[in-house]
Motif scaffolding. Structure first.
Motif, PDB file in Angstrom:
ATOM      1  N   GLU A  88     -68.201  54.523  45.575  1.00 58.64           N
ATOM      2  CA  GLU A  88     -69.298  53.614  45.535  1.00 58.64           C
ATOM      3  C   GLU A  88     -68.713  52.248  45.073  1.00 58.64           C
ATOM      4  OE1 GLU A  88     -68.754  56.286  43.995  1.00 58.64           O
ATOM      5  OE2 GLU A  88     -68.872  56.084  41.847  1.00 58.64           O
ATOM      6  N   TYR A  89     -67.619  51.988  44.396  1.00 58.24           N
ATOM      7  CA  TYR A  89     -66.870  50.693  44.095  1.00 58.24           C
ATOM      8  C   TYR A  89     -66.607  50.112  45.546  1.00 58.24           C
ATOM      9  CZ  TYR A  89     -65.655  51.600  39.275  1.00 58.24           C
ATOM     10  OH  TYR A  89     -65.810  51.975  37.981  1.00 58.24           O
ATOM     11  N   ALA A 100     -79.276  46.934  48.157  1.00 58.84           N
ATOM     12  CA  ALA A 100     -80.023  46.783  46.824  1.00 58.84           C
ATOM     13  C   ALA A 100     -81.345  47.699  46.915  1.00 58.84           C
ATOM     14  CB  ALA A 100     -80.709  45.214  46.490  1.00 58.84           C
ATOM     15  N   LYS A 101     -81.946  47.753  47.944  1.00 62.06           N
ATOM     16  CA  LYS A 101     -83.139  48.635  48.394  1.00 62.06           C
ATOM     17  C   LYS A 101     -82.309  49.842  49.327  1.00 62.06           C
ATOM     18  CE  LYS A 101     -86.584  45.024  48.253  1.00 62.06           C
ATOM     19  NZ  LYS A 101     -87.485  44.086  48.827  1.00 62.06           N
ATOM     20  N   GLN A 103     -88.683  52.359  42.648  1.00 59.70           N
ATOM     21  CA  GLN A 103     -87.460  53.261  43.009  1.00 59.70           C
ATOM     22  C   GLN A 103     -86.189  52.392  42.110  1.00 59.70           C
ATOM     23  OE1 GLN A 103     -86.869  56.289  43.646  1.00 59.70           O
ATOM     24  NE2 GLN A 103     -89.034  56.665  44.021  1.00 59.70           N
ATOM     25  N   ARG A 137     -83.235  52.690  49.583  1.00 61.27           N
ATOM     26  CA  ARG A 137     -84.343  53.333  50.011  1.00 61.27           C
ATOM     27  C   ARG A 137     -84.538  53.182  51.679  1.00 61.27           C
ATOM     28  NH1 ARG A 137     -88.749  51.381  46.524  1.00 61.27           N
ATOM     29  NH2 ARG A 137     -90.547  52.324  47.547  1.00 61.27           N
ATOM     30  N   VAL A 138     -84.068  52.092  52.152  1.00 62.06           N
ATOM     31  CA  VAL A 138     -84.367  51.938  53.286  1.00 62.06           C
ATOM     32  C   VAL A 138     -83.546  53.039  54.204  1.00 62.06           C
ATOM     33  CG1 VAL A 138     -84.032  50.190  55.182  1.00 62.06           C
ATOM     34  CG2 VAL A 138     -84.416  49.520  53.013  1.00 62.06           C
ATOM     35  N   LYS A 187     -69.675  49.013  47.470  1.00 66.29           N
ATOM     36  CA  LYS A 187     -70.244  47.699  47.034  1.00 66.29           C
ATOM     37  C   LYS A 187     -69.295  46.466  47.205  1.00 66.29           C
ATOM     38  CE  LYS A 187     -72.457  44.628  44.264  1.00 66.29           C
ATOM     39  NZ  LYS A 187     -73.691  44.029  44.678  1.00 66.29           N
ATOM     40  N   GLY A 222     -82.590  50.777  42.344  1.00 67.03           N
ATOM     41  CA  GLY A 222     -81.799  50.112  43.512  1.00 67.03           C
ATOM     42  C   GLY A 222     -80.443  50.966  43.614  1.00 67.03           C
ATOM     43  N   TYR A 223     -79.939  50.236  44.730  1.00 67.00           N
ATOM     44  CA  TYR A 223     -78.496  50.560  44.939  1.00 67.00           C
ATOM     45  C   TYR A 223     -78.015  52.027  45.081  1.00 67.00           C
ATOM     46  CZ  TYR A 223     -77.782  45.889  43.243  1.00 67.00           C
ATOM     47  OH  TYR A 223     -77.974  44.400  43.232  1.00 67.00           O
ATOM     48  N   LEU A 247     -73.729  48.158  50.189  1.00 63.18           N
ATOM     49  CA  LEU A 247     -74.540  48.824  49.063  1.00 63.18           C
ATOM     50  C   LEU A 247     -75.890  47.895  48.972  1.00 63.18           C
ATOM     51  CD1 LEU A 247     -74.690  51.088  46.924  1.00 63.18           C
ATOM     52  CD2 LEU A 247     -74.034  49.422  45.314  1.00 63.18           C
TER      53      LEU A 247
END
Lengths: 342, 342, 342, 342
Positions: free
Chosen positions: D224-225, D235-236, D28, D238-239, D228, D30-31, D233
């Motif tokens: 989203e800035y 990396a995964k 998938q 999806r968690v 991060k 990332g981020y 943010l």
């Protein structure tokens, strides 16, 4: 010893002190609501030909820069500056301390161009992993004595507007820029071709004080809260407004800058005639001549100045600054000492 | 209209302006390195009987508070203040803007006690889910005109030391506190029974200026970086140092405060004789009388002051402030107007 | 399409998920006080041969960097980083957002040397007009795949200690560094030759998680307050600790990194054999080959990767990353596609 | 020992772990760009009946609160919270650390009313010497277990809109609020009667994770800035998204909360039948019974819970929390132990 180290070695122009005395015991509202502020702001707005502008009086350049930038930037936004820019090089991380990155750009002459801006935007495309450039910071005159032309300023402002960027001009030495021989900018151009700028008082005759001008009043909405919050709202705001009133009620501000430039150009001429070159192409009151170290040694017996940069084994660049308070006699002496050196 | 609204309605004491003129054209190093600063610092250290102290001159109270607190606090640490404390109530979140919580405490008279501190520490025991109290902030005189006794200050400082807390005293009106009739504190007690404090100039005769004193020099290490970073380092530092030199070279500072207090006490006496009471038990230059609204209405025809607080349908508290510049004639007039009211 | 875009395209190593399931319903204290945390910390301290160290588990690299740096820096202090450093180039101004300047240094290979540090200190001598460098930030492996040798790390740490600087090592890909063919560093060297470092989990088999280690426990005092304040203290801290427990209870962490490196080296070998060169001299799981654009075009039909940098009209550098989860078959395919390109 | 200390003593609901395993090796982006995020966001927007909303997944409540508030507030603006509000009482000054004051209000039941807001605005009228209130922060359920009714929420939101204030709702325990017996709010009301809110996962079945929803997408522009920049943010990503997908693809989220509430209400009933009272009128999974210290002593032999507040010599309030993972048998045991106490 006579100092050419900077343009803040003396106090204020005598007319300013006189005005402070004259108004001293007249009761006034505090916190910038005094009648002198109203009057001085009206004059400045007239001179910049922008009656809608919002004007505030602050104490110093770093304070002004950090206030304006932190007020206008959102958390993820950054400011673009030349590497020589005061906010990048000389303010102890003042902007970063308010939470914002200063993106620095290498320049030849201390000035930014539309190309610099476009390149920087391209380098900051990988959202959201990089900051978002939002303000372009320039100085006029720059920290190395150069100035912007009208065309350059217009081009830069145009580029900013096309790219949703604000243009902020640091005018710590704006008087010196606007009275330089090669200048074609006027105060009214400043009222038009940037979003925010400030007119420096401290380095041109005031005890302290900078006048920051938001050309678009909507940008200034609530700015007074920030001024108070950052400890910049003087209880006796009159201290600042009275000085700007005196500097701008006639042409005093520009006369003082003109005088400083004139002394600098006399020195520059002598240096050139002697065959020495300069680190930067300054036409204002800061000179960066490259001199033999032996000459620097001689001059430093009688004059104070900064050793700016080692050039090679035999030469170094020094910084010489003149001001409204520089004594003509000392300029003459300095030139004499230069001429007689061999 | 005559203003009793605050103690910064006028400029500076004439002796200060004279000194600024006298020294005006003498070249000096910038950024606080001038000889007047050295001299003024030496005098202050002598007067507080702490030769090891580190002294800095800053422009205003909010600036001083935010600089000292943000410099001494680590990211997770907080400052304790009375709810009436200037940093909690009147500085537009200046301390929070530097990243730190101000823990506020209800008080009767604007003063903190060891009990307040202990209670606050107990309420902040659930580490790491709460901030860690590290500094206790007090004002003398307080924002409502009251003052600390020597015993109270010693007790508070003892409590701080036992609990790994620093004590910081805001002396915006320290002159008025130390010259109050019921005062038993001296400058040298300040040099001993707190960690950092400042001597307010702006509200006692200076154009602008506060002298902040770190009693323990190790606390001040690198402070000049912070001063620069927050935009508080004046290029012409002489503007501040010359004023403190003049205020402290003899007893001028205390004479001015004494005069302000004296006028306030004359007014207070008249108010009491008239049968009115006060919101706070002030013995300094700020009075908070509770007056009939009809009287307030009459007085406001001739005098400016703050309506402080609605008390009930018929009464309100107002704030009256006197200063070194208050005109005796206006005090007499005010008392007359009070006496003749019925 | 198969992705060589990064090392976080998949979830966690199956053993980690198994361990999460196994421990799932056992009640544990929240906020990092769980027994798995105790156990994992003990193992890590043993492996770095520093029983005095303080260990914390955090969620990601940017979070770790901003927490450590903002906790250790005072307001006027700054961090030194390579221009390629993650904190300078890829974290959206995260460090500046906490109030601190990142001083950036041009490097050839993403690594800092004592010379870089000394030069930077010299350029920041004009106190208090510049920030005060206090921390040196390095990454191992670097953002461009290179690694530090033991001698390099010792030299840098020695330089830091001589100059009152802290050395902080970003180990987002520490596993890959320590298992590179040309590596001579061990975990116990990390426990000795820097002040703070972190062991990255996210990019080496964990769902999320980084273990930050303060080699000197006094530096970590109160760190848990900062963790909470910055929103990094997970209620269910077990999510992090269980993963590190599984990664470090035997050699899993290094096995996974070794596998990723091995795949990368196979690809690198094929690229070299094909006659292409690399932008950087990577020996770890990030490769930056310079390839013909026509080849890139072909590869991008089947594989995902970053186009890193335009080289010239015909060539560009791409970034390929392998991980513990990379499929051997895809590595073989990629190499085949490379070989058959003409 | 069995713990009723909080609702994060266990890991995740088994269905969530199953889903993590099922999706584990599927590559998938990332981020937060993974397909599960897209799917989960679509479901949430449908459930709140606001297709225009912007949804983000974050790791924890404090992180979410500080991100949302610091992103929406300008430098001089502040947030209003009940004194019991998590941002005021339990987050280690997280909001102040981003530069903003939390204006605190005494409440009886942890809830804010339009009257509270109006009063606060009146107390912050003296611009620019005070912060400018801009956001109202509420929690549902509150930190003391109470909930808002539809009418209350509508009234508060109306008041906010009339006064140029944003309403932000902390839904760390939103599931428990919306499944309380006396609740009349639905998810779609949340999508309508506030500006931003979050749905808490951590305290209701997820390993970690909160879903923050900006009802007006223009408020979320560039968020989203900030995510991060503040280290939030993953990396995964999806968690987080996989968990919300599982919780919301059917009714699992509310089933889990309902179960927790049900256990709490059984315990509450037993406490009332025993004749004891409560500190707060909770109808959700947090109970604050006032019990004899002798009973507390007995219970604490077998159960873990917080001693919340000393009431008098004989009584104290404790906090009991149930969750989706609470074992029915332990609830029965606890009630038995309560009943048999004499």
């Amino acid at each position: 010893m006579y100092s050419f180290k900077n343009d803040y070695s003396e106090g204020a122009h005598p007319r300013i002190l006189d005005k402070l005395i004259e108004t001293n015991l007249i009761q006034q509202p505090g916190y910038g609501e005094d009648e002198y502020a109203k009057e001085a702001k009206a004059i400045i707005k007239r001179k910049i030909a922008n009656e809608l502008a919002s004007v505030y009086f602050l104490s110093g350049g770093t304070q002004t820069n950090l206030l304006v930038l932190s007020f206008l930037l959102r958390v993820h936004e950054a400011v673009i500056s030349a590497k020589t820019g005061h906010i990048y090089a000389n303010e102890t991380g003042a902007i970063e301390a308010t939470g914002h990155k200063v993106i620095s750009i290498d320049t030849i002459n201390g000035k930014l161009t539309p190309d610099d801006i476009i390149k920087t935007l391209n380098e900051h495309a990988l959202a959201p992993h990089v900051v978002k450039p939002r303000i372009v910071y320039i100085s006029n005159s720059t920290e190395i004595g150069t100035i912007y032309t009208l065309l350059e300023l217009q081009a830069l402002y145009g580029c900013c507007q096309e790219n949703h960027l604000l243009l902020y001009l640091d005018g710590a030495r704006l008087g010196h820029a606007l009275t330089a021989a090669n200048n074609d900018l006027s105060l009214s151009d400043l009222g038009k071709y940037c979003d925010v700028f400030y007119i420096g008082g401290t380095k041109n005759g005031a005890l302290l004080g900078e006048a920051v001008i938001f050309n678009k009043p909507e940008l200034a909405m609530d700015f007074e809260y920030a001024v108070k919050q950052k400890g910049a709202l003087l209880a006796k705001g009159r201290v600042l407004s009275v000085q700007f009133l005196e500097l701008f009620k006639d042409n005093l501000y520009f006369q003082l800058a003109q005088k400083a430039n004139s002394y600098a150009m006399q020195i520059a001429k002598a240096i050139k005639e002697k065959g020495y070159s300069f680190l930067t192409d300054s036409t204002t009151n800061q000179l960066f001549p490259i001199l033999p170290k032996s000459l620097i040694q001689v001059l430093s017996q009688k004059y104070q100045f900064y050793i700016w940069k080692e050039i090679d084994h035999d030469y170094a660049a020094i910084r010489l600054i003149t001001s409204w308070a520089t004594e003509e006699e000392q300029v003459v002496n300095f030139i004499d000492d230069l001429k007689t050196f061999r």
